[in-house]
Motif scaffolding. Structure first.
Motif, PDB file in Angstrom:
ATOM      1  N   MET A  89     -24.927  -0.901   7.952  1.00 33.67           N
ATOM      2  CA  MET A  89     -24.436   0.088   7.009  1.00 33.67           C
ATOM      3  C   MET A  89     -22.917   0.058   6.989  1.00 33.67           C
ATOM      4  O   MET A  89     -22.262  -0.432   7.907  1.00 33.67           O
ATOM      5  CB  MET A  89     -24.923   1.485   7.374  1.00 33.67           C
ATOM      6  CG  MET A  89     -24.583   1.901   8.787  1.00 33.67           C
ATOM      7  SD  MET A  89     -24.520   3.657   9.037  1.00 33.67           S
ATOM      8  CE  MET A  89     -22.962   4.029   8.299  1.00 33.67           C
ATOM      9  N   ALA A  90     -22.349   0.593   5.908  1.00 36.50           N
ATOM     10  CA  ALA A  90     -20.903   0.743   5.769  1.00 36.50           C
ATOM     11  C   ALA A  90     -20.640   2.050   5.044  1.00 36.50           C
ATOM     12  O   ALA A  90     -21.365   2.415   4.109  1.00 36.50           O
ATOM     13  CB  ALA A  90     -20.300  -0.434   4.995  1.00 36.50           C
ATOM     14  N   PHE A  91     -19.597   2.770   5.475  1.00 33.03           N
ATOM     15  CA  PHE A  91     -19.295   4.084   4.914  1.00 33.03           C
ATOM     16  C   PHE A  91     -17.880   4.066   4.346  1.00 33.03           C
ATOM     17  O   PHE A  91     -16.967   3.487   4.932  1.00 33.03           O
ATOM     18  CB  PHE A  91     -19.421   5.161   5.995  1.00 33.03           C
ATOM     19  CG  PHE A  91     -19.149   6.553   5.512  1.00 33.03           C
ATOM     20  CD1 PHE A  91     -19.995   7.163   4.596  1.00 33.03           C
ATOM     21  CD2 PHE A  91     -18.043   7.251   5.952  1.00 33.03           C
ATOM     22  CE1 PHE A  91     -19.743   8.447   4.142  1.00 33.03           C
ATOM     23  CE2 PHE A  91     -17.779   8.536   5.511  1.00 33.03           C
ATOM     24  CZ  PHE A  91     -18.640   9.136   4.595  1.00 33.03           C
ATOM     25  N   PHE A  92     -17.720   4.692   3.187  1.00 36.14           N
ATOM     26  CA  PHE A  92     -16.429   4.793   2.518  1.00 36.14           C
ATOM     27  C   PHE A  92     -16.112   6.262   2.294  1.00 36.14           C
ATOM     28  O   PHE A  92     -16.937   7.006   1.747  1.00 36.14           O
ATOM     29  CB  PHE A  92     -16.450   4.044   1.183  1.00 36.14           C
ATOM     30  CG  PHE A  92     -15.184   4.189   0.386  1.00 36.14           C
ATOM     31  CD1 PHE A  92     -14.100   3.370   0.631  1.00 36.14           C
ATOM     32  CD2 PHE A  92     -15.073   5.156  -0.614  1.00 36.14           C
ATOM     33  CE1 PHE A  92     -12.931   3.498  -0.104  1.00 36.14           C
ATOM     34  CE2 PHE A  92     -13.904   5.301  -1.342  1.00 36.14           C
ATOM     35  CZ  PHE A  92     -12.831   4.459  -1.089  1.00 36.14           C
ATOM     36  N   LEU A 104     -22.051   5.468   0.862  1.00 31.63           N
ATOM     37  CA  LEU A 104     -22.725   4.802   1.967  1.00 31.63           C
ATOM     38  C   LEU A 104     -23.500   3.617   1.413  1.00 31.63           C
ATOM     39  O   LEU A 104     -24.259   3.755   0.449  1.00 31.63           O
ATOM     40  CB  LEU A 104     -23.672   5.771   2.679  1.00 31.63           C
ATOM     41  CG  LEU A 104     -24.478   5.200   3.850  1.00 31.63           C
ATOM     42  CD1 LEU A 104     -23.562   4.909   5.033  1.00 31.63           C
ATOM     43  CD2 LEU A 104     -25.584   6.172   4.260  1.00 31.63           C
ATOM     44  N   ALA A 105     -23.304   2.437   2.020  1.00 29.72           N
ATOM     45  CA  ALA A 105     -24.047   1.231   1.646  1.00 29.72           C
ATOM     46  C   ALA A 105     -24.865   0.785   2.847  1.00 29.72           C
ATOM     47  O   ALA A 105     -24.364   0.776   3.983  1.00 29.72           O
ATOM     48  CB  ALA A 105     -23.091   0.119   1.220  1.00 29.72           C
ATOM     49  N   THR A 106     -26.131   0.429   2.603  1.00 30.95           N
ATOM     50  CA  THR A 106     -27.000  -0.015   3.682  1.00 30.95           C
ATOM     51  C   THR A 106     -27.684  -1.315   3.288  1.00 30.95           C
ATOM     52  O   THR A 106     -28.028  -1.532   2.121  1.00 30.95           O
ATOM     53  CB  THR A 106     -28.078   1.043   4.005  1.00 30.95           C
ATOM     54  OG1 THR A 106     -28.857   1.291   2.829  1.00 30.95           O
ATOM     55  CG2 THR A 106     -27.438   2.334   4.483  1.00 30.95           C
ATOM     56  N   VAL A 118     -25.612   5.022  -1.641  1.00 34.88           N
ATOM     57  CA  VAL A 118     -25.757   6.477  -1.698  1.00 34.88           C
ATOM     58  C   VAL A 118     -24.369   7.068  -1.879  1.00 34.88           C
ATOM     59  O   VAL A 118     -23.429   6.697  -1.165  1.00 34.88           O
ATOM     60  CB  VAL A 118     -26.397   7.046  -0.418  1.00 34.88           C
ATOM     61  CG1 VAL A 118     -26.576   8.557  -0.549  1.00 34.88           C
ATOM     62  CG2 VAL A 118     -27.716   6.375  -0.129  1.00 34.88           C
ATOM     63  N   GLU A 119     -24.251   7.969  -2.847  1.00 38.85           N
ATOM     64  CA  GLU A 119     -22.997   8.712  -3.025  1.00 38.85           C
ATOM     65  C   GLU A 119     -23.232  10.140  -2.579  1.00 38.85           C
ATOM     66  O   GLU A 119     -24.112  10.846  -3.109  1.00 38.85           O
ATOM     67  CB  GLU A 119     -22.533   8.668  -4.479  1.00 38.85           C
ATOM     68  CG  GLU A 119     -21.190   9.373  -4.675  1.00 38.85           C
ATOM     69  CD  GLU A 119     -20.668   9.245  -6.091  1.00 38.85           C
ATOM     70  OE1 GLU A 119     -19.811  10.052  -6.476  1.00 38.85           O
ATOM     71  OE2 GLU A 119     -21.134   8.337  -6.813  1.00 38.85           O
ATOM     72  N   ASP A 148     -13.357  -0.748  -1.885  1.00 42.66           N
ATOM     73  CA  ASP A 148     -13.012   0.363  -2.764  1.00 42.66           C
ATOM     74  C   ASP A 148     -14.286   1.176  -2.951  1.00 42.66           C
ATOM     75  O   ASP A 148     -15.340   0.833  -2.410  1.00 42.66           O
ATOM     76  CB  ASP A 148     -12.460  -0.160  -4.096  1.00 42.66           C
ATOM     77  CG  ASP A 148     -11.635   0.906  -4.811  1.00 42.66           C
ATOM     78  OD1 ASP A 148     -11.630   2.043  -4.331  1.00 42.66           O
ATOM     79  OD2 ASP A 148     -11.011   0.596  -5.833  1.00 42.66           O
ATOM     80  N   SER A 149     -14.200   2.218  -3.737  1.00 42.69           N
ATOM     81  CA  SER A 149     -15.377   3.065  -3.917  1.00 42.69           C
ATOM     82  C   SER A 149     -16.515   2.351  -4.639  1.00 42.69           C
ATOM     83  O   SER A 149     -17.647   2.824  -4.609  1.00 42.69           O
ATOM     84  CB  SER A 149     -14.986   4.337  -4.681  1.00 42.69           C
ATOM     85  OG  SER A 149     -14.442   4.004  -5.949  1.00 42.69           O
TER      86      SER A 149
END
Length: 1320
Positions: free
Chosen positions: A397-400, A408-410, A420-421, A457-458
């Motif tokens: 996962m990665a969180f911004f 959140l990207a998984t 997920v926003e 970036d977002s």
């Protein structure tokens, strides 16, 4: 609160000899780091596993594998295999019962035994001394390494009429190994069938190693297959329970050594799946097994913490792959898997914190992510605020997070990507207890398998991906290199949401993803970290610590996407990498921190700490720049490091090697760390800003939040610098910090100016009262907190210094602060009883307490009460009694009572006495007596009781002349009142009496000079003469004698008496003056001048009176004195040489011992406190040589001799071998310098000898004195220079060498002004 991240993958493929050949077994050689595979065609494949440092390219070629065939009988095949480290060979079991020892290096095979019924499994003990074998007939054989059978027993409990050698019985045994040894090898466990049980049941049996006796047996259970593994630590035995009868998925069950079931958990899958190949990693932290289902197979890795089992990783394979795996026996986070067709994959995992930069925890658990904002609720998993549910297990996962954006990207185990926003963190409490379902993002092509994933970036992601073999996650696409091995890429992925959504709710559906850029990479990528200074950029770390910057075209970059960053490269690979934005001189500067597997924390190629176990960053700046580094060490110490210290390279000075402090002899241990109370705890995150907390997770899983004093103070200072007094005060109260920080952080003057704003912001009179009561003198920033705080920037530091420059008197701090608070209260707070009580507090806490002013305010309230006033202002004050009780609670009741007397209000004093619980019998008679007196006498008696003697004298004088004698008694009792009495009393006669009494007092105090002057003022000449004579002022005595009109004979007699007295006092020069001027005795005068060593004056007087006999006497005395001084200087020269020789010997000894102490310093620092104390005591005698040896060079002793002895006298003795011998020698050498009186005497003697024609003797005397003085000055210079060096050269540090140096330097100095140039 960690997640298991895949750090890197290393693929390979065995070149099998036929298409039907499959890989069945594997064994590991720990010493030579190689793995062996056995195939169904009886081939042994040997593959060397490269270390990360030896991997030149990443997946560019397959691992080299040597294949050897095992010669066996037709139809025989391998049924089990393991590696014997002691034999450096493989032990192989076959279906025909052969035990083969295969020596890999020379390819030879030796038959070491044969077992009836065939061999089903082989399992060596952990120490390699024993070998467990299960035969096809269900027998357990335990052999030694010499192949001798120690004992044999039956695996199952068969009925007595059953023959285990029958084919029907022996064919029921599985070919998989059901033997598992405990880590220490003292016990082993097996699974045994229970006969005649329907459905089929098995028992877990634990056997003793030494005797083969059955130690314990479990209850019959529906175990699945022969899956069994004993945890290496020995705590639990893991197996699989088949729950298809209950229509549930299989469960992993755990047993204790006694056969009792401890716990279990379900695999959370379909009921028809099968679990096998269950294995613990080498440190018992992770449990992995293979789940075989209808659609696919997967390796699942589980982790236990806080009484909960987490699925941390799931790696999927195709059904036909028949995947198996083993853990690396020495590397707990490295797993090796293989498929039946020879595809090998080495997975290297790493633990990363689940806490993001904004203090939000995202804990992966199977297909869920447990979300907890720690700034809102500090709860450990498996508890959480809300959860996100994904279609399959989450792998990475990665969180911004930036401003209002929280994405959140998984990456899932089925190869899909989810986005997920999340809403603003303030709205997350609305999601408490909910589970949000997340859909996978739609895409046109497969992404491959993600190793690293980061947000640029977002709406832009960067990943390291590869398309490996035929894994299930590659079903959407197939990319590979020419040789069939996986290709690795940097993939830039754009994501966008097709749905229109309102801000607030979680956006988990409708996301689309596409690959916008793809770059092939040849080197192994260690990590990716976003670059916050440049839009759509990231820093990529390759193997070996090399750093490059990735610049996306979306960020406006039009140059090469990968740019080298040589100044940020690490000296080794650092899997844990974080970028910190630090405040620079002009703008923010990016500092890249990395932690390698050996615990070395690095910034670039500079190693900050070589024993770091975890680290994080803290920020209290408004621009989110990092202010502190938080790190824990392997010794379980927590350090808080200022980023400024890292930038200024001051770590070695302030923190040493980040080791435990060693307590010194002075009792100061220099401790700048916090002891972590539980071994193995790690820093997982921080709470930024005013929270100033460090979150630590113990091995057990519970979370602990600590508030380091250094961070708390930094937050308080930051709030004060920003003018947030209310927040600063709340933090001080919460963390029990000294309230004086509010005043001392920028100085007294600055606080006084900001006091109104302080009172306005706080606006809580209880808090202000608490602050007022805590103010003390002194500066806590320079004492109590001097080692904790580093001001935000140099500007604030200058503010602090300037603030205190104008208020250097710390004693005025309390009164000044409380006065400013009092004025601010009157200006900013509306009138109320609480405000009045707060003002009374400021008066009571002043230094000294302003009790009279406080009582004056209470008196005003009391007068309002007595007058019966009911105006609007009356309700703004508390009652007089309440105010008085408040004042008495804050102050000493006796002091308040005396203050009430001091304002001469007897009724108020009675009120104070009553409220302070005084006995009326004690104070009422006294007050009634005062009330009956006249006002002046009442005030006089009150002042006398309160020791206000000046006021008492004023009131007594105002009472009239009738109290004059009382005034005199008062002044005699308190002599400091005499000057005031002279001012208050104007009658000349009375003034004279006062002066006479004052003179008597001064005489009794031995102040004869002042007494004489006082007597002269009142014309008491006899007393003045006596006072002058007592003081030794012969001029004053003879002058007053003239004022008295004494006769000539009386004056001469007085002069003779004075001569005797002065001679007895050691003042022959003054006595000679009296003898010549008043007595006319020339001979006595010259004798006294000779005694005073005033040679030139003695000769002048003798020649004045033409007395040749007296000239001859003076000459004889000069010759005797000259010869005596020559002998003294020659003796002194010899002593200087001895002192210097001894000093050099002692100094060399000290340097030798100091070098020895330095060589032992590291080992002493690692000792425990008790041992360190003993070592410190054993060297206590060295204190004079190890501390403060440079103080002696500045020693200076002034001469007190008036008799003109040749040198200064140094008191005390030099004790050879004592700790203070070195300093004593230096002090003696300094003390031998010529005094000022001695120089004057020598100069006078030299001139007299020349006048008398004794030129040779004068020259000899001058030479002797000069040699001595040069030698003494050279010795002192040598000692000063020797103190500044750690090495001694006998040729350089010699007295002769320094005499020559001094001779060239000092001849023109004032020290040699006594010399006569004629005699040089």
């Amino acid at each position: 609160m960690n997640n298991l991240k895949l750090s890197w993958e290393l693929p390979s493929k065995l070149q099998l000899h036929s298409e039907d050949e499959v890989v069945q077994f594997a064994a590991f050689d720990i010493e030579r780091n190689r793995i062996f595979f056995a195939s169904s065609a009886n081939f042994i494949y040997t593959t060397h596993i490269p270390s990360p440092q030896d991997e030149g390219t990443w997946g560019s070629a397959s691992l080299s594998a040597a294949a050897d065939s095992i010669d066996m009988e037709p139809g025989d095949y391998i049924t089990s295999m393991d590696y014997l480290m002691e034999k450096e060979a493989l032990i192989i079991g076959t279906s025909y019962g052969l035990l083969l020892l295969y020596i890999v290096d020379d390819g030879t095979t030796e038959v070491v035994g044969r077992v009836e019924g065939g061999i089903k499994c082989i399992s060596p003990s952990p120490d390699g001394d024993l070998l467990g074998v299960i035969t096809g007939f269900g027998q357990i054989l335990v052999m030694t390494h010499d192949w001798d059978v120690l004992y044999e027993m039956a695996l199952d409990d068969h009925p007595g009429d059953v023959d285990v050698h029958e084919p029907a019985v022996s064919s029921n045994y599985s070919c998989e190994s059901p033997i598992s040894w405990r880590g220490d090898g003292k016990f082993f466990a097996t699974l045994s069938k229970v006969h005649d049980a329907l459905p089929l049941r098995k028992k877990l049996k634990v056997w003793e190693r030494d005797s083969g006796a059955l130690h314990s047996v479990s209850e019959p259970m529906g175990f699945m297959g022969a899956v069994l593994d004993w945890m290496p630590s020995g705590a639990k035995i893991a197996s699989v329970y088949d729950r298809r009868e209950e229509k549930n998925s299989p469960s992993i069950v755990f047993f204790e050594k006694n056969g009792l079931q401890r716990s279990s958990f379900g695999v959370n899958d379909n009921t028809d799946v099968k679990v096998d190949s269950l294995k613990w990693n080498c440190n018992s932290e992770l449990l992995a097994f293979v789940v075989r289902g209808e659609d696919h197979e997967s390796i699942r890795i589980w982790f236990f913490n806080n009484n909960h089992w987490y699925l941390k990783q799931e790696i999927r394979y195709l059904k036909q792959d028949g995947v198996k795996f083993i853990w690396d026996p020495t590397k707990p986070l490295q797993l090796i898997s293989w498929t039946v067709d020879g595809q090998i994959m080495i997975y290297n995992f790493m633990w990363i914190t689940a806490v993001m930069d904004n203090s939000t925890a995202f804990v992966i658990d199977d297909s869920k992510i447990l979300v907890t904002p720690l700034s809102v609720s500090l709860i450990p998993p498996p508890m959480y605020l809300f959860s996100l549910k994904f279609p399959s297990a989450v792998r990475s996962m990665a969180f911004f997070s930036h401003g209002s954006k929280h994405n959140l990207a998984t990456f899932l185990s089925d190869g899909r990507l989810c986005i997920v926003e999340l809403p603003e963190i303030d709205m997350w409490e609305e999601l408490e207890g909910t589970e949000v379902s997340v859909e996978a993002a739609s895409c046109d092509i497969g992404f491959g398998s993600f190793t690293h994933l980061a947000w640029l970036d977002s709406h832009v992601l960067l990943s390291v991906s590869h398309f490996t073999f035929n894994q299930i996650n590659c079903s959407l696409g197939n990319f590979s290199s020419k040789d069939g091995l996986p290709a690795y890429y940097l993939q830039e992925i754009q994501v966008m949401c097709s749905e229109y959504h309102k801000p607030g709710p979680v956006t988990s559906t409708g996301w689309q993803a596409k690959i916008s850029n793809q770059i092939s990479v040849e080197e192994r990528v260690i990590g990716i970290i976003p670059g916050p200074l440049n839009r759509c950029s990231a820093y990529i770390q390759f193997d070996g610590g090399k750093i490059v910057q990735y610049l996306s075209k979306l960020g406006g970059n039009r140059v090469v996407p990968l740019q080298k960053c040589d100044d940020m490269c690490f000296s080794s690979s650092c899997p844990w990498m974080t970028l910190a934005l630090a405040e620079g001189f002009v703008s923010q500067k990016a500092l890249l921190f990395g932690l390698d597997d050996n615990g070395r924390l690095q910034v670039g190629r500079r190693i900050l700490c070589d024993n770091c176990s975890s680290f994080s960053f803290y920020s209290n700046a408004t621009d989110q720049s990092i202010t502190h580094l938080i790190l824990s060490t392997k010794q379980d110490l927590l350090f808080i490091v200022d980023i400024a210290d890292i930038q200024n390279e001051q770590l070695a000075v302030k923190y040493g090697n980040f080791l435990p402090a060693f307590k010194t002899r002075t009792g100061d241990d220099g401790r700048n760390y916090i002891n972590i109370w539980e071994r193995g705890a790690r820093v997982i995150g921080v709470l930024h800003g005013d929270e100033s907390a460090v979150i630590i997770q113990t091995i057990r899983g519970n979370l602990e939040c600590v508030y380091p004093r250094k961070l708390v103070l930094a937050s308080i200072i930051n709030a004060l610098v920003q003018g947030r007094f209310r927040d600063a005060l709340y933090m001080i109260r919460r963390h029990r910090i000294d309230f004086n920080v509010i005043v001392d952080h920028c100085g007294l003057k600055a606080f006084i100016l900001s006091a109104p704003e302080f009172v306005k912001q706080v606006s809580n009179l209880s808090y202000i009262t608490e602050f007022v009561c805590a103010i003390t003198n002194g500066n806590v920033m320079e004492t109590l907190y001097k080692d904790y705080i580093l001001l935000p920037c140099q500007k604030e530091l200058n503010t602090v210094k300037s603030g205190y420059a104008d208020n250097s008197d710390s004693n005025s701090k309390i009164s000044a602060v409380l006065l400013a608070i009092r004025k601010a209260l009157e200006e900013q707070i509306v009138e109320s009883p609480s405000r009045e009580l707060c003002i009374l507090t400021t008066l009571a806490q002043s230094q000294p307490p302003a009790l009279e002013e406080a009582l004056t305010r209470i008196k005003f309230v009391r007068q309002m009460e007595l007058s019966g006033s009911d105006g609007p202002g009356r309700n703004n004050y508390p009652s007089a009694e309440e105010s008085l009780k408040h004042l008495l609670w804050l102050s000493d009741p006796e002091a308040v009572f005396e203050a009430a007397l001091g304002i001469y209000d007897l009724k108020l004093a009675a009120m104070v006495a009553l409220n302070s619980q005084k006995d009326p019998k004690e104070f009422l008679p006294f007050l009634q007596e005062l009330e009956r007196m006249p006002a002046a006498l009442m005030q006089y008696n009150i002042d006398l009781r309160l020791q206000r003697y000046e006021n008492a004298l004023r009131h007594l004088v105002s009472a009239g002349d009738g109290y004059y004698e009382d005034c005199m008694r008062l002044m005699r009792s308190y002599p400091q009142l005499f000057p005031l009495g002279l001012k208050l009393i104007s009658d000349p006669v009375k003034k004279a009496q006062i002066l006479d009494a004052w003179g008597d007092h001064l005489s009794s105090m031995k102040s004869f000079e002042d007494a004489a002057v006082t007597y002269l003022c009142c014309s008491s000449l006899e007393k003045a003469l006596k006072a002058y004579r007592s003081s030794g002022n012969w001029r004053g005595v003879l002058t007053v004698a003239g004022l008295i009109k004494s006769g000539k004979e009386e004056v001469i007699q007085l002069a003779y008496e004075l001569c005797e007295e002065l001679q007895a006092l050691g003042k022959p020069g003054d006595a000679a003056t009296i003898a010549l001027e008043y007595c006319g005795d020339v001979k006595a005068g010259i004798d006294l001048l000779v005694s005073a060593r005033d040679w030139e004056e003695a000769l002048r007087i003798a020649f004045l009176h033409l007395r040749d006999d007296l000239v001859s006497e003076v000459k004889i005395a000069c010759l005797e004195c000259a010869n005596l001084l020559i002998g003294e200087y020659e003796e002194g020269l010899e002593k200087v040489g001895k002192y210097v020789a001894r000093y050099l010997a002692v100094r060399q000894r000290r340097l030798f011992l100091a070098a020895k102490l330095r060589s032992d310093e590291q080992s002493v620092a690692e000792l425990d406190d008790e041992t360190a104390s003993e070592v410190s005591s054993s060297f206590s005698g060295m204190s004079a040589y190890t501390t403060g040896t440079r103080r002696g060079s500045a020693a200076s002793i002034s001469s007190t001799s008036t008799k003109g002895r040749g040198r200064q006298r140094n008191k005390g003795k030099i004790r050879a071998g004592s700790p203070g011998e070195e300093m004593a020698l230096v002090e003696h050498l300094n003390g031998m310098a010529l005094a000022t009186g001695a120089k004057h005497e020598i100069k006078s003697l030299l001139m007299s000898l020349l006048m008398l024609g004794e030129e040779d003797l004068a020259r000899k005397l001058q030479r002797a004195c000069e040699n001595f003085q040069l030698s003494q000055m050279a010795a002192v210079k040598l000692a000063e220079d020797a103190m500044l060096t750690d090495s001694m050269d006998d040729h350089v540090y010699s007295l002769e060498h320094y005499i020559q140096k001094v001779r060239k330097e000092v001849h023109n100095l004032e020290a040699f002004s006594w010399q006569s140039s004629v005699l040089v």
